[in-house]
Design a protein around this motif. Structure first.
Motif, PDB file in Angstrom:
ATOM      1  N   LYS A  94     -14.729 -18.520  35.160  1.00 46.25           N
ATOM      2  CA  LYS A  94     -16.326 -18.126  33.756  1.00 46.25           C
ATOM      3  C   LYS A  94     -16.846 -16.764  33.600  1.00 46.25           C
ATOM      4  O   LYS A  94     -17.296 -16.854  32.876  1.00 46.25           O
ATOM      5  CB  LYS A  94     -17.427 -19.371  34.448  1.00 46.25           C
ATOM      6  CG  LYS A  94     -17.157 -21.459  34.184  1.00 46.25           C
ATOM      7  CD  LYS A  94     -18.181 -22.069  34.418  1.00 46.25           C
ATOM      8  CE  LYS A  94     -18.241 -23.192  34.437  1.00 46.25           C
ATOM      9  NZ  LYS A  94     -17.703 -23.491  32.653  1.00 46.25           N
ATOM     10  N   ALA A  95     -16.373 -15.985  35.129  1.00 47.68           N
ATOM     11  CA  ALA A  95     -16.717 -15.150  34.926  1.00 47.68           C
ATOM     12  C   ALA A  95     -16.295 -14.129  33.824  1.00 47.68           C
ATOM     13  O   ALA A  95     -16.853 -13.196  33.377  1.00 47.68           O
ATOM     14  CB  ALA A  95     -17.171 -14.435  36.130  1.00 47.68           C
ATOM     15  N   LEU A  96     -14.824 -14.311  34.053  1.00 45.19           N
ATOM     16  CA  LEU A  96     -13.999 -13.644  33.281  1.00 45.19           C
ATOM     17  C   LEU A  96     -14.114 -14.011  31.892  1.00 45.19           C
ATOM     18  O   LEU A  96     -13.403 -13.353  31.214  1.00 45.19           O
ATOM     19  CB  LEU A  96     -11.743 -13.817  33.734  1.00 45.19           C
ATOM     20  CG  LEU A  96     -11.859 -13.681  35.190  1.00 45.19           C
ATOM     21  CD1 LEU A  96     -10.618 -13.984  35.475  1.00 45.19           C
ATOM     22  CD2 LEU A  96     -12.645 -12.088  34.842  1.00 45.19           C
ATOM     23  N   GLU A  97     -14.333 -15.105  31.715  1.00 44.24           N
ATOM     24  CA  GLU A  97     -14.321 -15.643  30.124  1.00 44.24           C
ATOM     25  C   GLU A  97     -15.722 -14.687  29.534  1.00 44.24           C
ATOM     26  O   GLU A  97     -16.406 -14.928  28.375  1.00 44.24           O
ATOM     27  CB  GLU A  97     -14.617 -17.201  29.741  1.00 44.24           C
ATOM     28  CG  GLU A  97     -13.089 -17.582  30.381  1.00 44.24           C
ATOM     29  CD  GLU A  97     -13.282 -19.069  30.629  1.00 44.24           C
ATOM     30  OE1 GLU A  97     -14.658 -19.783  30.467  1.00 44.24           O
ATOM     31  OE2 GLU A  97     -12.488 -19.773  31.038  1.00 44.24           O
ATOM     32  N   ASN A  98     -17.215 -14.655  30.537  1.00 41.64           N
ATOM     33  CA  ASN A  98     -18.047 -14.493  29.683  1.00 41.64           C
ATOM     34  C   ASN A  98     -18.362 -13.247  30.565  1.00 41.64           C
ATOM     35  O   ASN A  98     -19.990 -12.627  29.705  1.00 41.64           O
ATOM     36  CB  ASN A  98     -20.000 -16.002  30.734  1.00 41.64           C
ATOM     37  CG  ASN A  98     -19.220 -16.712  29.820  1.00 41.64           C
ATOM     38  OD1 ASN A  98     -19.449 -17.244  28.530  1.00 41.64           O
ATOM     39  ND2 ASN A  98     -18.376 -17.660  30.369  1.00 41.64           N
TER      40      ASN A  98
END
Length: 413
Positions: free
Chosen positions: A236-240
């Motif tokens: 999720k961190a890599l996406e956001n």
């Protein structure tokens, strides 16, 4: 330092009329008033202006030709019938304008990501400051509770010491505890004063403010747990994460810049019309003109090589940022988990027992059932334990906010 101490005393004692402010109100004021955030928004307007500029065509060029000096009749500005007038326009080839516009658009997207990251960073600082003040104020409440009892006790001991009923060393022992509590109180007040200044800067609120948190709301905040596993949180961190998205977008932007620089090596065409009054084959003839540079060499090759290097550099930065984000998420998650486990490993009955025993120690000391040494030792232990518990609660919330700052999407229930 004296001024800071005085300010802390005034704030904690309620000498100013304070405006109670909830966390959602603080966030609303922050979005509306924060000057750093407002200043960053201008970068998007600047990027919009660059897009407009990239779309603008070169101005057409008009030229006029006439005789300045007639050497035969020796006349100045003897124009005669030899006038000519021409209009020319530069036409960009090879997609130069399109590539420049694409590069300008990519810069706007970078500016938007910078604004998003700044918003997240400042909002995280706001929330951490807000809750830090709240938990530090809880520390003050506990210290004041102890001081109220001990201050009255010291007064009573002074009377008995003056009468010779109690040794001076016992009075001094109690005074040392009071002094230690007052010193602890002063340090917490100074910390709150500094944090309040940060809160003023972040929210743009000029009047005196005091964070207001319902105890049940605070307890709910402390008890929140993650909805996902560590691997899911990293994804999720890599996406956001705006910082990571920025370096990814920087790769695309550098490619746009490369395409633009490469297209600048393609020769452009200059076309136009020329009116000639009498110097041509015909009178008042109208000619068309075409001009194109002779591509004997690539005049922009150095910038092309630089742009190509920038692509390689931005790709490496992207790879590094991915590792950094994943590593930071892992560390932040572990920190939150450690803080959470450490606090909730303490049984509620143990906390209740601590309060009950402290109250019992006070009552029994009054009755003479507990020695002064035992009472003072327990008082010191009680103070340290309660302050640590408040600090543990604070660190759970702060570590959760730091994890939110990295992931930038809801992960707590």
């Amino acid at each position: 330092m004296n001024r800071l101490i005085f300010l802390g005393l005034l704030i904690s004692s309620g000498a100013f009329a304070q405006q109670k402010i909830a966390i959602n109100e603080a966030e609303e004021a922050f979005v509306k008033n924060n000057l750093q955030l407002l200043a960053q928004q201008y970068n998007i307007s600047i990027a919009d202006a660059d897009i407009i500029q990239a779309k603008i065509w070169n101005l057409p060029e008009a030229s006029f030709q006439a005789n300045v000096y007639n050497p035969e009749d020796k006349k100045i500005f003897d124009v005669g019938p030899s006038k000519s007038f021409a209009v020319q326009q530069l036409f960009l080839l090879g997609g130069k304008r399109k590539n420049e516009v694409e590069f300008a658009k990519s810069n706007k997207e970078l500016a938007q990501l910078q604004l998003k990251q700044l918003l997240v960073d400042l909002k995280t600082k706001l929330r951490e400051t807000f809750y830090s003040i709240y938990f530090d104020q809880k520390k003050l409440v506990n210290i004041d509770k102890q001081l109220n009892f001990l201050t009255d006790l010291v007064k009573a001991y002074k009377v008995q010491t003056a009468k010779g009923n109690i040794a001076l060393k016992d009075e001094v022992r109690l005074q040392a505890i009071v002094l230690d509590l007052n010193n602890e109180k002063l340090q917490i007040r100074n910390s709150i004063s500094s944090q309040l200044q940060d809160l003023h800067t972040l929210t743009g609120i000029s009047g005196e403010i005091a964070p207001e948190v319902n105890d049940d709301e605070a307890d709910t905040t402390i008890r929140k747990q993650t909805l996902n596993s560590l691997d899911e949180i990293k994804q999720k961190a890599l996406e956001n994460n705006a910082d990571y998205l920025y370096v990814q977008k920087a790769v695309e932007s550098s490619k746009s810049y490369y395409n633009w620089q490469k297209s600048l090596n393609i020769p452009d065409v200059t076309g136009g019309l020329q009116w000639n009054q009498s110097n041509g084959i015909f009178k008042n003839e109208v000619n068309f003109t075409v001009g194109i540079p002779i591509p004997l060499w690539k005049q922009n090759e150095g910038n092309v090589q630089k742009a190509k290097t920038l692509i390689d550099q931005s790709q490496k930065n992207s790879e590094f940022k991915k590792l950094e984000v994943e590593s930071n998420v892992t560390a932040a998650y572990q920190t939150w988990q450690n803080n959470y486990d450490a606090y909730f490993n303490i049984q509620q009955k143990d906390l209740n027992n601590l309060e009950a025993v402290y109250k019992g120690m006070q009552d029994n000391f009054r009755k003479g059932n507990v020695t002064l040494i035992d009472f003072t030792d327990f008082t010191n232990s009680y103070k340290e334990t309660v302050l640590k518990i408040n600090e543990m609660q604070k660190q759970i919330v702060i570590s959760a906010e730091e994890l939110n700052q990295l992931v930038q999407t809801p992960i707590f229930n």
